[in-house]
Design a protein around this motif. Structure first.
Motif, mmCIF file in Angstrom:
data_model
loop_
_atom_site.group_PDB
_atom_site.id
_atom_site.type_symbol
_atom_site.label_atom_id
_atom_site.label_comp_id
_atom_site.label_asym_id
_atom_site.label_seq_id
_atom_site.Cartn_x
_atom_site.Cartn_y
_atom_site.Cartn_z
ATOM 1 N N HIS A 209 0.358 -5.630 -8.717
ATOM 2 C CA HIS A 209 -0.357 -4.466 -8.213
ATOM 3 C C HIS A 209 -0.423 -4.480 -6.691
ATOM 4 C CE1 HIS A 209 -3.217 -7.723 -9.144
ATOM 5 N NE2 HIS A 209 -3.842 -7.352 -8.030
ATOM 6 N N ILE A 210 -0.633 -3.299 -6.114
ATOM 7 C CA ILE A 210 -0.725 -3.126 -4.669
ATOM 8 C C ILE A 210 -2.181 -3.217 -4.252
ATOM 9 C CG2 ILE A 210 -0.168 -1.633 -2.714
ATOM 10 C CD1 ILE A 210 2.254 -2.652 -4.339
ATOM 11 N N LEU A 211 -2.427 -3.998 -3.220
ATOM 12 C CA LEU A 211 -3.794 -4.250 -2.759
ATOM 13 C C LEU A 211 -4.246 -3.216 -1.740
ATOM 14 C CD1 LEU A 211 -3.368 -8.079 -2.387
ATOM 15 C CD2 LEU A 211 -5.055 -6.981 -3.881
ATOM 16 N N THR A 212 -5.550 -3.022 -1.682
ATOM 17 C CA THR A 212 -6.167 -2.271 -0.594
ATOM 18 C C THR A 212 -7.054 -3.222 0.202
ATOM 19 O OG1 THR A 212 -8.122 -1.655 -1.871
ATOM 20 C CG2 THR A 212 -6.236 -0.175 -1.980
ATOM 21 N N HIS A 213 -7.452 -2.782 1.384
ATOM 22 C CA HIS A 213 -8.382 -3.567 2.190
ATOM 23 C C HIS A 213 -9.309 -2.601 2.913
ATOM 24 C CE1 HIS A 213 -6.637 -2.596 6.168
ATOM 25 N NE2 HIS A 213 -5.539 -2.451 5.467
ATOM 26 N N THR A 214 -10.441 -3.105 3.329
ATOM 27 C CA THR A 214 -11.413 -2.299 4.072
ATOM 28 C C THR A 214 -11.607 -2.902 5.451
ATOM 29 O OG1 THR A 214 -12.555 -1.684 2.040
ATOM 30 C CG2 THR A 214 -13.756 -1.388 4.103
#
Length: 253
Positions: A209-214
């Motif tokens: 899966h592709i990660l997100t970040h904040t």
């Protein structure tokens, strides 16, 4: 998350670059094109695990529609090995499907399909003739299962080299002894500043899966070159160092 197009069926159509950026050119038939055209599960789906359960996560932008099997072997390093291997398999480049076990011994698909097998005892392994040649897809999956069982982050380190952030491109990895993630896509703006999509699996075995970040108030699946230039940074929940940025074998063009 403005980068996401919920109806997109592939990586390229689901996740668009940030404003002012465009995806870098990739050649026809390249690993980059292969990943951009990879089918995704529907938007907002939980991450499927090998045992039929799902895992909720707040840092996932998209999930690859990739089979897992039921053995639980396809974990962080194994999912990347799977994507590398499937790419070469679909192109018929069987001579490039070869991976090290964690003990440093090589397991070659070319030899496997000729009837050779690897026997493993603790930290020792050796190759023996076992049967007749078999080019079936089932034997290819059997080969991958054994590689996944005995390879990992340590073996990926052994067959990769440290590169600089400036060299980073699709197919490269960020890998230490505990975890590994892969650069899945790349975009660039007029100033030459780059950003990247980063993917992973983990333990237990789940779909890649592709990660997100904040960062501050901004949530995005695109990691900037500036973020990865730091001596230490975090991808998902895993800390890495700049010296963990690596290229597997000769990389992908």
């Amino acid at each position: 998350m403005q980068s996401l197009v919920p109806d997109g069926k592939t990586l390229e159509t689901r996740i668009i670059p940030p404003e002012g950026y465009e995806r870098v050119h990739v050649n026809e038939g390249s690993f980059g094109e292969y990943l951009r055209n990879y089918s995704l599960l529907p938007d907002d789906i939980k991450i499927p695990a090998y045992d039929g359960t799902t895992i909720s996560s707040t840092d996932v932008a998209a999930v690859f529609d990739i089979s897992l099997g039921t053995d639980g072997y396809q974990q962080c390093a194994d999912s990347i090995i799977r994507l590398y291997s499937d790419y070469f398999y679909e192109k018929g480049e069987f001579d490039k499907i070869s991976f090290l076990f964690s003990n440093g011994d090589e397991c070659s698909y070319n030899n496997w399909r000729k009837g050779m097998r690897m026997l493993v005892f603790a930290d020792y392994s050796f190759e023996i003739p076992f049967g007749l040649p078999d080019n079936s897809e089932q034997q290819y999956r059997n080969y991958l299962k054994q590689v996944m069982r005995y390879a990992g982050t340590l073996s990926l380190q052994k067959e990769s080299n440290v590169i600089s952030v400036d060299e980073l491109s699709i197919g490269d990895i960020i890998c230490d002894d505990r975890h590994v993630v892969m650069i899945v896509d790349e975009a660039i703006n007029e100033k030459g500043e780059k950003c990247y999509l980063i993917g992973q699996s983990f333990i237990p075995s789940v779909c890649f899966h592709i990660l997100t970040h904040t960062e501050g108030t901004v949530t995005s699946p695109w990691y900037t070159q500036e973020q990865l230039e730091k001596d230490n940074f975090v991808i998902g929940s895993f800390p890495f160092a700049k010296s963990d940025i690596r290229r597997w074998k000769d990389g992908f063009q």
